[in-house]
Write a protein that holds these residues in place. Structure first.
Motif, PDB file in Angstrom:
ATOM      1  N   VAL A 158       0.709  -1.030   0.108  1.00  0.00           N
ATOM      2  CA  VAL A 158      -0.185   0.055  -0.116  1.00  0.00           C
ATOM      3  C   VAL A 158       1.030   1.069   0.133  1.00  0.00           C
ATOM      4  CG1 VAL A 158      -1.983   1.235   1.219  1.00  0.00           C
ATOM      5  CG2 VAL A 158      -1.618  -1.378   1.464  1.00  0.00           C
ATOM      6  N   PRO A 159       0.584   2.389  -0.887  1.00  0.00           N
ATOM      7  CA  PRO A 159       1.540   3.249  -1.142  1.00  0.00           C
ATOM      8  C   PRO A 159       1.799   4.172  -0.090  1.00  0.00           C
ATOM      9  CG  PRO A 159       0.189   3.245  -2.849  1.00  0.00           C
ATOM     10  CD  PRO A 159      -0.442   2.086  -2.120  1.00  0.00           C
ATOM     11  N   ASP A 160       0.820   4.163   0.918  1.00  0.00           N
ATOM     12  CA  ASP A 160       0.910   5.217   2.039  1.00  0.00           C
ATOM     13  C   ASP A 160       1.233   4.738   3.309  1.00  0.00           C
ATOM     14  OD1 ASP A 160      -1.383   4.129   2.418  1.00  0.00           O
ATOM     15  OD2 ASP A 160      -2.648   5.987   2.314  1.00  0.00           O
ATOM     16  N   LEU A 161       1.694   3.466   3.353  1.00  0.00           N
ATOM     17  CA  LEU A 161       2.046   2.453   4.321  1.00  0.00           C
ATOM     18  C   LEU A 161       3.445   2.916   4.942  1.00  0.00           C
ATOM     19  CD1 LEU A 161       0.741   0.197   5.717  1.00  0.00           C
ATOM     20  CD2 LEU A 161       2.338  -1.355   4.542  1.00  0.00           C
ATOM     21  N   THR A 162       3.701   2.952   6.254  1.00  0.00           N
ATOM     22  CA  THR A 162       4.895   3.788   6.899  1.00  0.00           C
ATOM     23  C   THR A 162       5.374   2.872   7.900  1.00  0.00           C
ATOM     24  OG1 THR A 162       3.729   4.699   8.682  1.00  0.00           O
ATOM     25  CG2 THR A 162       3.807   6.062   6.578  1.00  0.00           C
ATOM     26  N   VAL A 163       6.597   3.101   7.992  1.00  0.00           N
ATOM     27  CA  VAL A 163       7.417   1.918   8.996  1.00  0.00           C
ATOM     28  C   VAL A 163       7.020   2.389  10.447  1.00  0.00           C
ATOM     29  CG1 VAL A 163       9.920   1.841  10.083  1.00  0.00           C
ATOM     30  CG2 VAL A 163       9.664   2.026   7.673  1.00  0.00           C
ATOM     31  N   GLU A 164       6.575   3.673  10.598  1.00  0.00           N
ATOM     32  CA  GLU A 164       6.047   3.946  12.134  1.00  0.00           C
ATOM     33  C   GLU A 164       4.723   3.251  12.362  1.00  0.00           C
ATOM     34  OE1 GLU A 164       8.792   6.970  10.554  1.00  0.00           O
ATOM     35  OE2 GLU A 164       7.116   5.958   9.406  1.00  0.00           O
TER      36      GLU A 164
ATOM     37  N   VAL B  45       8.902  -5.756   3.084  1.00  0.00           N
ATOM     38  CA  VAL B  45       9.809  -5.123   3.491  1.00  0.00           C
ATOM     39  C   VAL B  45      10.314  -4.485   2.480  1.00  0.00           C
ATOM     40  CG1 VAL B  45      12.105  -5.268   4.490  1.00  0.00           C
ATOM     41  CG2 VAL B  45      10.333  -6.651   5.594  1.00  0.00           C
ATOM     42  N   SER B  46      10.781  -5.054   1.289  1.00  0.00           N
ATOM     43  CA  SER B  46      11.348  -4.473   0.406  1.00  0.00           C
ATOM     44  C   SER B  46      10.555  -3.046  -0.361  1.00  0.00           C
ATOM     45  CB  SER B  46      11.476  -5.242  -0.997  1.00  0.00           C
ATOM     46  OG  SER B  46      12.134  -4.652  -2.075  1.00  0.00           O
ATOM     47  N   TYR B  47       9.319  -3.155  -0.346  1.00  0.00           N
ATOM     48  CA  TYR B  47       8.301  -2.243  -0.823  1.00  0.00           C
ATOM     49  C   TYR B  47       8.311  -0.854   0.203  1.00  0.00           C
ATOM     50  CZ  TYR B  47       4.199   0.107  -2.551  1.00  0.00           C
ATOM     51  OH  TYR B  47       3.140   0.913  -2.981  1.00  0.00           O
ATOM     52  N   LEU B  48       8.296  -1.360   1.415  1.00  0.00           N
ATOM     53  CA  LEU B  48       8.183  -0.340   2.548  1.00  0.00           C
ATOM     54  C   LEU B  48       9.456   0.296   2.445  1.00  0.00           C
ATOM     55  CD1 LEU B  48       6.142   0.206   4.894  1.00  0.00           C
ATOM     56  CD2 LEU B  48       7.747  -1.440   6.423  1.00  0.00           C
ATOM     57  N   ALA B  49      10.519  -0.249   2.179  1.00  0.00           N
ATOM     58  CA  ALA B  49      11.954   0.607   2.185  1.00  0.00           C
ATOM     59  C   ALA B  49      11.878   1.403   1.044  1.00  0.00           C
ATOM     60  CB  ALA B  49      12.947  -0.560   1.871  1.00  0.00           C
ATOM     61  N   ARG B  50      11.404   1.061   0.002  1.00  0.00           N
ATOM     62  CA  ARG B  50      11.295   2.018  -1.359  1.00  0.00           C
ATOM     63  C   ARG B  50      10.335   3.128  -1.258  1.00  0.00           C
ATOM     64  NH1 ARG B  50      10.665  -2.817  -4.132  1.00  0.00           N
ATOM     65  NH2 ARG B  50       8.613  -2.235  -4.768  1.00  0.00           N
ATOM     66  N   ARG B  51       9.031   2.961  -0.538  1.00  0.00           N
ATOM     67  CA  ARG B  51       8.180   3.939  -0.262  1.00  0.00           C
ATOM     68  C   ARG B  51       8.609   4.819   0.701  1.00  0.00           C
ATOM     69  NH1 ARG B  51       5.097   5.186  -4.207  1.00  0.00           N
ATOM     70  NH2 ARG B  51       3.911   6.180  -2.539  1.00  0.00           N
ATOM     71  N   ASN B  52       9.470   4.514   1.645  1.00  0.00           N
ATOM     72  CA  ASN B  52       9.723   5.243   2.703  1.00  0.00           C
ATOM     73  C   ASN B  52      11.307   5.866   2.712  1.00  0.00           C
ATOM     74  OD1 ASN B  52       7.772   5.048   5.554  1.00  0.00           O
ATOM     75  ND2 ASN B  52       7.647   3.066   3.875  1.00  0.00           N
ATOM     76  N   ARG B  53      11.838   5.450   1.220  1.00  0.00           N
ATOM     77  CA  ARG B  53      13.238   6.133   0.643  1.00  0.00           C
ATOM     78  C   ARG B  53      14.070   5.594   2.029  1.00  0.00           C
ATOM     79  NH1 ARG B  53       9.635  10.023  -0.868  1.00  0.00           N
ATOM     80  NH2 ARG B  53       9.787  10.462  -2.969  1.00  0.00           N
ATOM     81  N   MET B  54      14.100   4.470   2.320  1.00  0.00           N
ATOM     82  CA  MET B  54      15.119   3.841   3.274  1.00  0.00           C
ATOM     83  C   MET B  54      15.963   2.526   2.739  1.00  0.00           C
ATOM     84  SD  MET B  54      12.599   4.079   6.606  1.00  0.00           S
ATOM     85  CE  MET B  54      13.684   3.233   7.795  1.00  0.00           C
ATOM     86  N   SER B  55      17.027   2.169   3.368  1.00  0.00           N
ATOM     87  CA  SER B  55      17.480   0.839   2.783  1.00  0.00           C
ATOM     88  C   SER B  55      16.735  -0.074   3.519  1.00  0.00           C
ATOM     89  CB  SER B  55      19.021   0.884   3.158  1.00  0.00           C
ATOM     90  OG  SER B  55      19.358   0.739   4.781  1.00  0.00           O
TER      91      SER B  55
END
Length: 347
Positions: free
Chosen positions: A98-104, A130-140
């Protein structure tokens, strides 16, 4: 006996199923003895919205669909409370991309679970998520995993691998990358997060693809030692695009199921001790029979499972007593385990 090359493995594939069963069962006894394990776990599928829209999936919905949902943290905590009341020791948390999913979002949920139920194990997020979450949140990927581990993530499920072959994935899950799944798992193991490994079979794959997948799992396990168990997942075509397009007409046969379990045991022997028979995909009684082909684990109680339910494969959840019964019908010793395959008690 073990296959050390793809050609040797393909030769094994063509053995009579009864011969494969004998080889697999001998290896199973040497690896784990006669114990069949399972965990008291509760599934939380936080959303069925997914932008990947894989043709293999009956679970996903588009944003705006009338039956699309996204659970709030409070919703999930209510489910975690129910899990605790049912005696679950593990939360199995997966969902969609989901595009607006956040790590927080996950950090807050994990921390609150650990605050309220410190002994509850959190097994959450596939390598794909995890891979998608990293890309969407601009994190490794490493940063995401380190933050989630700090918040309370204990382990990861093995989903999202499907078949680790680009040719197959182009048909069944074109948004997925086999090498990315392996990369995320390697990083998870490196930061101290143990994981499961899976393989979705019974769709458009050929024996060569199954063998390729098993070798890739074996090589990564040899490198990291981070996989806890290997779980073959039987594909259910009902309500999927693959079925609607006529690419998959029916489920895999019983002989094919048995061969998959046996080959998994044989090819991963000495690398991954536990081969799981996922009763949610097979049914409880049939899973008992499949244990005789090298299986040593029935996965878990699967309270509140939704994904296989969406493909018309559902027997409700299983109690620990039910799973113990089906282990005994295979002349095996049932044991409740934790997420990390430590036996908690024999039943």
């Amino acid at each position: 006996m073990q296959a050390d090359t793809p050609s040797e493995a393909l030769d094994l594939w063509h053995y009579d199923i009864h011969d494969l069963m004998k080889i697999a069962e001998d290896l199973r006894r040497k690896s784990v003895g006669d114990v069949v394990t399972f965990v008291a776990n509760y599934n939380i599928n936080y959303t069925n919205v997914c932008v990947y829209r894989c043709p293999l999936c009956a679970f996903y919905r588009k944003e705006g669909d009338k039956d699309a949902y996204f659970l709030s943290i409070e919703d999930m905590l209510k489910m975690a409370a129910e899990a605790y009341s049912l005696g679950a020791t593990e939360l199995h948390v997966v969902g969609g991309m989901v595009p607006d999913l956040t790590v927080e979002y996950f950090e807050e949920f994990f921390r609150e679970v650990k605050r309220r139920w410190p002994k509850m194990t959190i097994k959450a997020l596939t390598a794909t998520e995890v891979s998608y979450l990293a890309r969407r949140n601009r994190m490794s990927v490493r940063e995401v995993l380190e933050r989630l581990k700090e918040a309370g993530l204990d382990a990861m499920p093995g989903g999202g691998a499907e078949i680790l072959d680009e040719e197959v994935l182009r048909v069944i899950a074109p948004a997925k990358d086999p090498e990315e799944w392996l990369r995320v798992m390697e990083i998870a193991h490196d930061v101290g997060i143990r994981t499961n490994a899976t393989m979705l079979y019974g769709h458009v794959e050929k024996p060569e693809h199954v063998i390729k997948h098993l070798f890739k799992i074996r090589r990564l396990q040899e490198k990291t030692g981070g996989f806890l168990t290997f779980i073959p997942l039987k594909f259910k075509p009902w309500n999927t695009e693959l079925k609607r397009r006529g690419l998959v007409e029916h489920e895999a046969s019983a002989v094919y199921d048995a061969k998959i379990i046996a080959m998994s045991r044989i090819m991963l022997s000495g690398f991954i001790d536990n081969i799981s028979v996922y009763w949610v995909a097979y049914g409880k009684k049939y899973s008992s029979a499949l244990l005789a082909f090298g299986g040593s684990d029935l996965v878990g109680t699967a309270f509140s499972e939704r994904i296989f339910k969406s493909a018309k494969q559902y027997e409700g959840y299983a109690t620990l007593e039910e799973l113990a019964h089906y282990a005994r019908t295979s002349d095996r010793i049932p044991a409740q385990r934790d997420t990390f395959f430590r036996v908690l008690r024999y039943l």
